[in-house]
Design a protein around this motif. Structure first.
Motif, mmCIF file in Angstrom:
data_model
loop_
_atom_site.group_PDB
_atom_site.id
_atom_site.type_symbol
_atom_site.label_atom_id
_atom_site.label_comp_id
_atom_site.label_asym_id
_atom_site.label_seq_id
_atom_site.Cartn_x
_atom_site.Cartn_y
_atom_site.Cartn_z
ATOM 1 N N HIS A 277 0.827 -1.207 0.000
ATOM 2 C CA HIS A 277 0.000 0.000 0.000
ATOM 3 C C HIS A 277 0.861 1.256 0.000
ATOM 4 O O HIS A 277 1.886 1.320 0.671
ATOM 5 C CB HIS A 277 -0.928 0.023 1.215
ATOM 6 C CG HIS A 277 -2.144 0.856 0.986
ATOM 7 N ND1 HIS A 277 -2.106 2.236 0.952
ATOM 8 C CD2 HIS A 277 -3.436 0.513 0.741
ATOM 9 C CE1 HIS A 277 -3.313 2.707 0.709
ATOM 10 N NE2 HIS A 277 -4.149 1.686 0.583
ATOM 11 N N LEU A 278 0.418 2.260 -0.733
ATOM 12 C CA LEU A 278 1.194 3.496 -0.848
ATOM 13 C C LEU A 278 1.351 4.228 0.478
ATOM 14 O O LEU A 278 2.313 4.976 0.657
ATOM 15 C CB LEU A 278 0.548 4.431 -1.883
ATOM 16 C CG LEU A 278 0.718 4.061 -3.358
ATOM 17 C CD1 LEU A 278 0.131 5.157 -4.238
ATOM 18 C CD2 LEU A 278 2.166 3.812 -3.717
ATOM 19 N N ARG A 279 0.415 4.025 1.399
ATOM 20 C CA ARG A 279 0.545 4.738 2.673
ATOM 21 C C ARG A 279 1.772 4.265 3.462
ATOM 22 O O ARG A 279 2.225 4.960 4.380
ATOM 23 C CB ARG A 279 -0.725 4.592 3.513
ATOM 24 C CG ARG A 279 -1.016 3.215 4.038
ATOM 25 C CD ARG A 279 -2.153 3.247 5.058
ATOM 26 N NE ARG A 279 -3.369 3.761 4.483
ATOM 27 C CZ ARG A 279 -4.343 2.994 3.950
ATOM 28 N NH1 ARG A 279 -4.192 1.676 3.918
ATOM 29 N NH2 ARG A 279 -5.429 3.537 3.450
ATOM 30 N N ASP A 280 2.299 3.104 3.083
ATOM 31 C CA ASP A 280 3.482 2.579 3.773
ATOM 32 C C ASP A 280 4.784 2.923 3.046
ATOM 33 O O ASP A 280 5.864 2.511 3.483
ATOM 34 C CB ASP A 280 3.375 1.052 3.891
ATOM 35 C CG ASP A 280 2.140 0.617 4.668
ATOM 36 O OD1 ASP A 280 1.831 1.265 5.681
ATOM 37 O OD2 ASP A 280 1.485 -0.362 4.247
ATOM 38 N N LEU A 281 4.683 3.676 1.953
ATOM 39 C CA LEU A 281 5.851 3.977 1.130
ATOM 40 C C LEU A 281 6.377 5.375 1.426
ATOM 41 O O LEU A 281 5.660 6.362 1.270
ATOM 42 C CB LEU A 281 5.475 3.861 -0.354
ATOM 43 C CG LEU A 281 6.606 4.026 -1.380
ATOM 44 C CD1 LEU A 281 7.700 2.989 -1.160
ATOM 45 C CD2 LEU A 281 6.040 3.924 -2.791
ATOM 46 N N ASN A 282 7.625 5.454 1.849
ATOM 47 C CA ASN A 282 8.226 6.730 2.218
ATOM 48 C C ASN A 282 9.266 7.134 1.172
ATOM 49 O O ASN A 282 10.464 6.929 1.330
ATOM 50 C CB ASN A 282 8.869 6.638 3.601
ATOM 51 C CG ASN A 282 9.433 7.973 4.071
ATOM 52 O OD1 ASN A 282 8.972 9.036 3.658
ATOM 53 N ND2 ASN A 282 10.433 7.914 4.933
ATOM 54 N N VAL A 283 8.791 7.701 0.052
ATOM 55 C CA VAL A 283 9.685 8.188 -1.003
ATOM 56 C C VAL A 283 9.172 9.523 -1.513
ATOM 57 O O VAL A 283 7.986 9.847 -1.365
ATOM 58 C CB VAL A 283 9.795 7.202 -2.189
ATOM 59 C CG1 VAL A 283 10.387 5.877 -1.740
ATOM 60 C CG2 VAL A 283 8.447 7.003 -2.869
ATOM 61 N N ASP A 284 10.061 10.293 -2.132
ATOM 62 C CA ASP A 284 9.655 11.528 -2.779
ATOM 63 C C ASP A 284 10.216 11.563 -4.196
ATOM 64 O O ASP A 284 10.798 10.576 -4.668
ATOM 65 C CB ASP A 284 10.068 12.770 -1.969
ATOM 66 C CG ASP A 284 11.569 12.874 -1.751
ATOM 67 O OD1 ASP A 284 12.347 12.220 -2.489
ATOM 68 O OD2 ASP A 284 11.992 13.626 -0.844
#
Length: 284
Positions: free
Chosen positions: A74-81
């Motif tokens: 899930h994207l809410r668990d992804l920490n990237v910019d």
């Protein structure tokens, strides 16, 4: 007949990305890395990549972490910019394409965002030529009049309210851009609210990074682009202060078409008018 091969690649930042390789049947005359726009999956570029491979080019497409075939969990668990996409995803892909090219020329074809993030990519000096397609600054006040009305709502209301609640930007459900990691939408928002886009929002190091690019750049943009105005295009490319630049600003009627827009260039219907007549001479 050209076919593509998918590979899963470690991006060096704890994630795997999906890449597709389109290989010519005969000798490789040059290599091309297609760098996608925000929210656009690599499959969108497959017809264009196939066409290039049929003409002797080794072509690679890929999805940024969290996008398309590179979305895991899930994207809410992804920490990237966006800078992570450039420094890790793009840098990894560029290194692989350089090695696969075997000393042949290497072209970077960046669509929209793909033409903005070049300065943050490791090894960019190995690129023979950059072609930016429908690329410009995202500064909202310089967007087209049609887009300004919508992005005001996005940047000042929807994104800052919805992203913290959802833990990511649920753009697909909202009909805006597509689903994006929170770090991406928050950074992109900062850029788009600054008159100097990424350069103004991120500071002196980013300004220096743009100025350090010396690879020749050809900008291909369109007068009917519903997102990027001519001013957006000029502004973004002005940050590449030391690169040799050429501008091809095309009205659809100039190439016998009724419309092109922000996404049109990569559609097969423009094979003759844009791919053959406009792009191929730039790869010669």
């Amino acid at each position: 007949m050209i076919s593509s091969t998918e590979t899963r690649i470690d991006n060096g930042n704890g994630h795997f990305i999906s890449a597709n390789w389109f290989r010519p049947e005969g000798e490789v005359q040059a290599a091309v890395l297609i760098v996608p726009a925000m929210g656009v999956p690599q499959r969108y570029y497959a017809p264009f990549a196939t066409w290039l491979a049929e003409r002797g080019y080794l072509v690679a497409t890929f999805d940024y972490v969290g996008m398309g075939q590179s979305r895991n969990g899930h994207l809410r668990d992804l920490n990237v910019d966006i800078l992570d996409w450039a420094r890790h995803d793009c840098s990894t892909m560029l290194s692989l394409v350089v090695n696969a090219a075997g000393g042949k020329p290497l072209y970077w074809i960046g669509h929209s965002l793909g033409g903005q993030i070049l300065p943050f990519v490791e090894g960019a000096e190995r690129i023979s030529k950059v072609l930016t397609i429908a690329t410009g600054s995202g500064y909202w006040r310089e967007n087209t009049a049609e887009l300004r009305r919508r992005v005001w709502l996005l940047w000042f209301l929807v994104a800052p309210l919805v992203t913290p609640l959802a833990g990511y930007f649920p753009g697909k459900r909202l009909g805006m851009v597509g689903d994006l990691p929170k770090g991406v939408i928050n950074q992109w928002r900062r850029w788009c609210l600054d008159p100097e886009y990424a350069v103004g929002a991120e500071g002196a190091d980013v300004r220096d990074a743009y100025s350090a690019v010396r690879t020749p750049i050809t900008s291909i943009s369109f007068t009917d682009d519903e997102m990027m105005s001519g001013r957006n295009t000029e502004s973004l490319h002005s940050f590449y202060r030391q690169a040799e630049k050429r501008f091809k600003r095309i009205a659809p009627a100039d190439v016998g078409e009724k419309n092109i827009g922000h996404f049109g260039f990569f559609k097969p219907q423009y094979e003759q008018s844009l791919w053959h007549d406009v792009l191929l001479p730039e790869l010669a």
